[in-house]
Design a protein around this motif. Structure first.
Motif, PDB file in Angstrom:
ATOM      1  N   ILE A 102       0.832  -1.205   0.000  1.00 64.64           N
ATOM      2  CA  ILE A 102       0.000   0.000   0.000  1.00 64.64           C
ATOM      3  C   ILE A 102       0.869   1.258   0.000  1.00 64.64           C
ATOM      4  N   THR A 103       1.906   1.257   0.823  1.00 64.12           N
ATOM      5  CA  THR A 103       2.748   2.456   0.932  1.00 64.12           C
ATOM      6  C   THR A 103       3.499   2.753  -0.363  1.00 64.12           C
ATOM      7  N   ASN A 104       3.760   1.728  -1.175  1.00 61.58           N
ATOM      8  CA  ASN A 104       4.442   1.946  -2.451  1.00 61.58           C
ATOM      9  C   ASN A 104       3.485   2.356  -3.573  1.00 61.58           C
ATOM     10  N   ASN A 105       2.182   2.328  -3.287  1.00 61.72           N
ATOM     11  CA  ASN A 105       1.182   2.692  -4.292  1.00 61.72           C
ATOM     12  C   ASN A 105       0.192   3.700  -3.730  1.00 61.72           C
ATOM     13  N   PRO A 106       0.672   4.860  -3.246  1.00 61.68           N
ATOM     14  CA  PRO A 106      -0.235   5.828  -2.615  1.00 61.68           C
ATOM     15  C   PRO A 106      -1.278   6.390  -3.577  1.00 61.68           C
ATOM     16  N   ASN A 107      -0.958   6.447  -4.878  1.00 63.87           N
ATOM     17  CA  ASN A 107      -1.919   6.978  -5.846  1.00 63.87           C
ATOM     18  C   ASN A 107      -3.167   6.108  -5.947  1.00 63.87           C
ATOM     19  N   TYR A 108      -2.991   4.794  -5.738  1.00 66.83           N
ATOM     20  CA  TYR A 108      -4.140   3.904  -5.770  1.00 66.83           C
ATOM     21  C   TYR A 108      -5.090   4.193  -4.606  1.00 66.83           C
ATOM     22  N   VAL A 109      -4.551   4.737  -3.524  1.00 67.71           N
ATOM     23  CA  VAL A 109      -5.351   5.019  -2.337  1.00 67.71           C
ATOM     24  C   VAL A 109      -6.017   6.388  -2.429  1.00 67.71           C
ATOM     25  N   LYS A 110      -5.276   7.380  -2.906  1.00 66.35           N
ATOM     26  CA  LYS A 110      -5.737   8.768  -2.819  1.00 66.35           C
ATOM     27  C   LYS A 110      -6.443   9.274  -4.073  1.00 66.35           C
ATOM     28  N   LYS A 111      -5.942   8.884  -5.251  1.00 67.20           N
ATOM     29  CA  LYS A 111      -6.417   9.537  -6.457  1.00 67.20           C
ATOM     30  C   LYS A 111      -7.207   8.639  -7.396  1.00 67.20           C
ATOM     31  N   VAL A 112      -7.118   7.357  -7.217  1.00 63.05           N
ATOM     32  CA  VAL A 112      -7.740   6.431  -8.162  1.00 63.05           C
ATOM     33  C   VAL A 112      -8.678   5.494  -7.412  1.00 63.05           C
ATOM     34  N   VAL A 113      -9.832   5.245  -8.014  1.00 59.92           N
ATOM     35  CA  VAL A 113     -10.738   4.243  -7.451  1.00 59.92           C
ATOM     36  C   VAL A 113     -10.196   2.879  -7.867  1.00 59.92           C
ATOM     37  N   GLY A 257      -7.628 -12.322   7.433  1.00 57.40           N
ATOM     38  CA  GLY A 257      -6.784 -11.313   6.796  1.00 57.40           C
ATOM     39  C   GLY A 257      -7.597 -10.362   5.940  1.00 57.40           C
ATOM     40  N   PHE A 258      -8.559 -10.913   5.205  1.00 56.73           N
ATOM     41  CA  PHE A 258      -9.418 -10.094   4.349  1.00 56.73           C
ATOM     42  C   PHE A 258     -10.272  -9.147   5.189  1.00 56.73           C
ATOM     43  N   VAL A 259     -10.841  -9.658   6.290  1.00 54.30           N
ATOM     44  CA  VAL A 259     -11.654  -8.835   7.190  1.00 54.30           C
ATOM     45  C   VAL A 259     -10.815  -7.700   7.769  1.00 54.30           C
ATOM     46  N   TRP A 260      -9.620  -8.025   8.226  1.00 56.18           N
ATOM     47  CA  TRP A 260      -8.737  -7.007   8.799  1.00 56.18           C
ATOM     48  C   TRP A 260      -8.406  -5.933   7.760  1.00 56.18           C
ATOM     49  N   PHE A 261      -8.113  -6.362   6.542  1.00 58.31           N
ATOM     50  CA  PHE A 261      -7.770  -5.415   5.480  1.00 58.31           C
ATOM     51  C   PHE A 261      -8.951  -4.507   5.163  1.00 58.31           C
ATOM     52  N   GLN A 262     -10.145  -5.089   5.037  1.00 56.64           N
ATOM     53  CA  GLN A 262     -11.332  -4.308   4.704  1.00 56.64           C
ATOM     54  C   GLN A 262     -11.693  -3.316   5.807  1.00 56.64           C
ATOM     55  N   LYS A 263     -11.492  -3.722   7.058  1.00 60.41           N
ATOM     56  CA  LYS A 263     -11.833  -2.846   8.183  1.00 60.41           C
ATOM     57  C   LYS A 263     -10.851  -1.688   8.322  1.00 60.41           C
ATOM     58  N   THR A 264      -9.598  -1.908   7.974  1.00 62.37           N
ATOM     59  CA  THR A 264      -8.577  -0.889   8.203  1.00 62.37           C
ATOM     60  C   THR A 264      -8.307  -0.014   6.987  1.00 62.37           C
ATOM     61  N   ARG A 265      -8.770  -0.410   5.811  1.00 57.63           N
ATOM     62  CA  ARG A 265      -8.436   0.324   4.585  1.00 57.63           C
ATOM     63  C   ARG A 265      -8.998   1.733   4.583  1.00 57.63           C
ATOM     64  N   LYS A 266     -10.041   1.980   5.380  1.00 56.56           N
ATOM     65  CA  LYS A 266     -10.613   3.329   5.435  1.00 56.56           C
ATOM     66  C   LYS A 266      -9.608   4.342   5.986  1.00 56.56           C
ATOM     67  N   GLY A 267      -8.634   3.876   6.763  1.00 51.44           N
ATOM     68  CA  GLY A 267      -7.664   4.780   7.349  1.00 51.44           C
ATOM     69  C   GLY A 267      -6.383   4.936   6.539  1.00 51.44           C
ATOM     70  N   PHE A 268      -6.273   4.221   5.411  1.00 49.90           N
ATOM     71  CA  PHE A 268      -5.043   4.285   4.627  1.00 49.90           C
ATOM     72  C   PHE A 268      -4.758   5.707   4.142  1.00 49.90           C
ATOM     73  N   ALA A 269      -5.794   6.358   3.590  1.00 44.87           N
ATOM     74  CA  ALA A 269      -5.606   7.696   3.009  1.00 44.87           C
ATOM     75  C   ALA A 269      -5.156   8.703   4.058  1.00 44.87           C
ATOM     76  N   ASP A 270      -5.656   8.563   5.282  1.00 42.74           N
ATOM     77  CA  ASP A 270      -5.278   9.508   6.346  1.00 42.74           C
ATOM     78  C   ASP A 270      -3.806   9.363   6.710  1.00 42.74           C
ATOM     79  N   VAL A 271      -3.316   8.135   6.723  1.00 42.55           N
ATOM     80  CA  VAL A 271      -1.918   7.885   7.117  1.00 42.55           C
ATOM     81  C   VAL A 271      -0.963   8.255   5.989  1.00 42.55           C
ATOM     82  N   LEU A 272      -1.355   7.927   4.757  1.00 42.80           N
ATOM     83  CA  LEU A 272      -0.471   8.201   3.614  1.00 42.80           C
ATOM     84  C   LEU A 272      -0.518   9.664   3.212  1.00 42.80           C
TER      85      LEU A 272
END
Length: 272
Positions: A102-113, A257-272
């Motif tokens: 995720i950290t190597n692909n910040p554009n996928y998180v912030k700018k692209v659906v 793992g999938f549940v954890w990823f789905q629950k935490t992905r909402k915070g990716f944009a805030d951290v990155l």
């Protein structure tokens, strides 16, 4: 804020829904690795061929190593070792990269659906390509030294399936943790090195004292390495009960793992 499904079926549905994107991304990942090199994609064949050649020379000629007592084969150790090493390399390639997906692909998180959950699938697909090339090299070496491989080779996909599911689950967990805890990538490097020597890659599980063998089988790599050797080299049918247990455990890890990823992905944009 968008809600993401946590249902186990969504894991399969997401893969099916994004299959074309996954396939294109895997192709770009594989060919991108060798872009600009003289031999290009042929390096994926020469690398395992060179590795197998080195192992054969070092262990059979220099160290005079033998896998089983009383064996006179000079290449047995190298082929048995490489059969286990292929599984470890598949695991190591995916897990080493997972914390930075995720950290190597910040554009996928912030700018692209973008369906972020498929990133571990792309890495696994790329690793499986190189794994299959290594397997072809192994089979070619077996044919050269021993002749036609055992029919039990056909069981190998059954061994690989639960292992791949387990890798996906672990990758989802680490990909999420890597966003919030940047030290995870450093820690995982140490863990991978430790697992290489704590797995029965360079030695058979029977070489350990009986009191330590149960601990060895707590290592998720041990069943896969042992089953791989059974079907590829020793010509034995896999332990279907062990495979069934491993599949259930791997599916549980994948879903968690999938549940954890789905629950935490909402915070990716805030951290990155």
């Amino acid at each position: 804020m968008q809600d993401y499904s946590l249902h186990p079926i969504e894991m399969v549905a997401s893969f099916s829904r994004n299959f074309t994107l996954i396939r294109a991304s895997v192709k770009r990942e594989v060919f991108g690795r060798y872009r600009g090199s003289f031999l290009g994609i042929l390096w994926s064949f020469f690398n395992p061929l060179f590795t197998l050649g080195v192992y054969t020379f070092v262990f059979s000629e220099v160290l005079k190593a033998r896998w089983s007592v009383g064996s006179s084969s000079k290449v047995e150790f190298a082929l048995v070792l490489f059969a286990g090493l292929m599984s470890f390399n598949l695991f190591a390639e995916c897990i080493n990269r997972a914390p930075t997906l995720i950290t190597n692909n910040p554009n996928y998180v912030k700018k692209v659906v973008f369906p972020l959950e498929i990133l571990p699938c792309v890495v696994l697909g790329s690793a499986l390509f190189h794994f299959c090339v290594s397997l072809c090299v192994w089979l070619l070496a077996y044919v050269v030294f021993y002749g036609v491989p055992h029919a039990t080779v056909l069981y190998f996909p059954l061994v690989l399936l639960p292992f791949s599911i387990f890798i996906l689950g672990a990758s989802w967990i680490l990909a999420s943790l890597g966003v919030f805890l940047r030290d995870v990538s450093q820690f995982i490097g140490i863990v991978i090195t430790a697992l290489m020597f704590l797995s029965p890659i360079f030695y058979p599980a029977s070489a350990l004292p009986e009191g330590y063998r149960p601990l060895l089988y707590l290592n998720p790599l041990t069943p896969v390495i042992e089953l791989s050797r059974d079907v590829l080299y020793w010509g034995k049918q896999p332990d279907f009960k062990l495979l069934g247990i491993y599949l259930l455990a791997a599916s549980l890890v994948a879903w968690l793992g999938f549940v954890w990823f789905q629950k935490t992905r909402k915070g990716f944009a805030d951290v990155l």
